[in-house]
Design a protein around this motif. Structure first.
Motif, mmCIF file in Angstrom:
data_model
loop_
_atom_site.group_PDB
_atom_site.id
_atom_site.type_symbol
_atom_site.label_atom_id
_atom_site.label_comp_id
_atom_site.label_asym_id
_atom_site.label_seq_id
_atom_site.Cartn_x
_atom_site.Cartn_y
_atom_site.Cartn_z
ATOM 1 N N PHE A 81 34.086 45.231 25.582
ATOM 2 C CA PHE A 81 35.505 44.403 25.694
ATOM 3 C C PHE A 81 36.051 44.459 27.051
ATOM 4 N N VAL A 82 36.379 43.166 27.497
ATOM 5 C CA VAL A 82 36.946 43.017 28.675
ATOM 6 C C VAL A 82 38.173 42.427 28.492
ATOM 7 N N PHE A 83 39.323 43.080 29.479
ATOM 8 C CA PHE A 83 40.720 42.408 29.186
ATOM 9 C C PHE A 83 41.475 42.925 30.887
ATOM 10 N N THR A 84 42.645 42.393 30.659
ATOM 11 C CA THR A 84 43.371 42.606 31.988
ATOM 12 C C THR A 84 44.747 43.096 31.702
ATOM 13 N N LEU A 85 45.376 44.315 32.339
ATOM 14 C CA LEU A 85 46.581 44.637 32.140
ATOM 15 C C LEU A 85 47.567 44.715 33.349
ATOM 16 N N THR A 86 48.618 44.100 33.173
ATOM 17 C CA THR A 86 49.461 43.970 34.426
ATOM 18 C C THR A 86 50.804 44.877 34.488
ATOM 19 N N GLY A 87 51.375 44.891 35.406
ATOM 20 C CA GLY A 87 52.547 45.742 35.428
ATOM 21 C C GLY A 87 52.341 47.135 35.750
ATOM 22 N N GLU A 88 53.232 47.981 35.306
ATOM 23 C CA GLU A 88 53.026 49.632 35.667
ATOM 24 C C GLU A 88 53.129 50.313 34.399
ATOM 25 N N LEU A 89 53.311 49.665 33.076
ATOM 26 C CA LEU A 89 53.106 50.480 31.862
ATOM 27 C C LEU A 89 52.047 50.403 31.314
ATOM 28 N N PHE A 90 51.370 51.502 30.387
ATOM 29 C CA PHE A 90 50.244 51.454 29.607
ATOM 30 C C PHE A 90 50.573 51.458 28.292
ATOM 31 N N PRO A 91 49.887 50.831 27.326
ATOM 32 C CA PRO A 91 50.129 50.794 25.993
ATOM 33 C C PRO A 91 49.983 52.499 25.392
ATOM 34 N N GLU A 92 50.673 52.420 24.626
ATOM 35 C CA GLU A 92 50.855 53.808 23.799
ATOM 36 C C GLU A 92 49.393 53.753 23.004
ATOM 37 N N ASP A 93 49.165 52.769 22.345
ATOM 38 C CA ASP A 93 48.150 52.776 21.577
ATOM 39 C C ASP A 93 47.470 51.347 21.289
ATOM 40 N N ILE A 94 46.000 51.339 21.154
ATOM 41 C CA ILE A 94 45.442 49.986 20.961
ATOM 42 C C ILE A 94 44.421 50.292 20.060
ATOM 43 N N LYS A 95 44.304 49.305 19.088
ATOM 44 C CA LYS A 95 43.189 49.314 17.883
ATOM 45 C C LYS A 95 42.551 48.133 17.917
ATOM 46 N N ILE A 96 41.238 47.995 17.755
ATOM 47 C CA ILE A 96 40.737 46.705 17.662
ATOM 48 C C ILE A 96 39.914 46.736 16.126
ATOM 49 N N GLN A 97 40.372 45.782 15.457
ATOM 50 C CA GLN A 97 39.847 45.693 13.917
ATOM 51 C C GLN A 97 38.778 44.628 14.365
ATOM 52 N N ILE A 98 37.571 44.950 13.675
ATOM 53 C CA ILE A 98 36.624 43.858 13.296
ATOM 54 C C ILE A 98 36.425 43.807 11.977
ATOM 55 N N MET A 99 36.520 42.571 11.339
ATOM 56 C CA MET A 99 36.350 42.244 9.993
ATOM 57 C C MET A 99 35.397 40.846 9.662
ATOM 58 N N THR A 100 35.132 41.013 8.602
ATOM 59 C CA THR A 100 34.260 39.888 7.943
ATOM 60 C C THR A 100 35.099 38.570 8.084
ATOM 61 N N ILE A 101 34.393 37.384 7.677
ATOM 62 C CA ILE A 101 35.227 36.193 7.641
ATOM 63 C C ILE A 101 36.245 36.157 6.523
ATOM 64 N N SER A 102 35.817 36.941 5.486
ATOM 65 C CA SER A 102 36.878 36.977 4.496
ATOM 66 C C SER A 102 38.069 37.939 4.676
ATOM 67 N N GLY A 103 38.029 38.753 5.862
ATOM 68 C CA GLY A 103 39.322 39.532 6.262
ATOM 69 C C GLY A 103 38.972 41.021 5.991
ATOM 70 N N ARG A 104 37.767 41.510 5.567
ATOM 71 C CA ARG A 104 37.496 42.842 5.050
ATOM 72 C C ARG A 104 37.404 43.519 6.339
ATOM 73 N N VAL A 105 37.999 44.622 6.755
ATOM 74 C CA VAL A 105 37.875 45.361 7.867
ATOM 75 C C VAL A 105 36.612 46.112 7.787
ATOM 76 N N VAL A 106 35.793 45.994 8.612
ATOM 77 C CA VAL A 106 34.419 46.730 8.703
ATOM 78 C C VAL A 106 34.392 47.795 9.777
ATOM 79 N N ARG A 107 35.267 47.667 10.921
ATOM 80 C CA ARG A 107 35.188 48.714 12.110
ATOM 81 C C ARG A 107 36.397 48.658 12.605
#
Length: 179
Positions: A82-108
């Motif tokens: 995964f590629v992304f850009t973060l600006t400023g001086e702060l870091f997120p406390e928590d990040i979660k990537i949810q991968i799901m089927t087309i119907s919306g069921r979280v698989v990972r």
């Protein structure tokens, strides 16, 4: 020609068998804008390190923003990061990537501690998703949706717009598995 000696803002590490020579430039807080940095190094005898100075442009954005996360490569057959850009001086406390089927069921779900180090600026995660679900089973070829949830109590990261945002709808992106 102006020569600036920035000893307080520049540190360097000598080359070794394990690592290349590196220079780190850490200026005082800069205003938002686009800057250029030119480096020409010489040895103790006055010999320049190259014919031309090393030049790089960079942009300073002081506001805390984050772009969408983009899988690379996409589509993929063995793994994607995964590629992304973060600006400023702060870091997120928590990040979660949810991968799901087309119907919306979280698989990972991929958690922040799996992603590897996160830096201010451009990021390419150390973590590479291999197309497996939370149980380690290989997912079928096809289209999967994903979203990124960012938690940071008391501070909201604004979305930094990019030209690739057209690939997202209501905060959801698509990942394609093709084996």
């Amino acid at each position: 020609m102006y020569v600036f000696h920035l000893a307080a803002e520049v540190t360097w590490t000598a080359a070794s068998q394990q690592e290349s020579f590196s220079i780190q430039y850490t200026p005082a807080k800069l205003a938002d804008g686009i800057y250029g940095l030119r480096v020409q190094v010489s040895d103790a005898s006055g010999n320049d390190s190259g014919v031309q100075p090393y030049e790089i442009n960079f942009e300073v954005i002081n506001e805390s923003t984050i772009t969408n996360f983009y899988p690379y490569p996409n589509p993929f057959s063995t793994q994607t990061r995964f590629v992304f850009t973060l600006t400023g001086e702060l870091f997120p406390e928590d990040i979660k990537i949810q991968i799901m089927t087309i119907s919306g069921r979280v698989v990972r779900e991929i958690f922040m501690d799996e992603l590897g180090p996160i830096n201010i600026g451009n990021n390419l995660t150390d973590y590479a998703w291999d197309g497996r679900d939370n149980h380690g089973d290989q997912l079928a070829n096809g289209v999967y949706l994903y979203r990124v949830l960012i938690k940071n109590p008391g501070e909201e990261f604004k979305h930094r717009k990019t030209s690739a945002d057209k690939g997202f709808k209501n905060g959801f992106g698509k990942i394609y598995i093709l084996r």
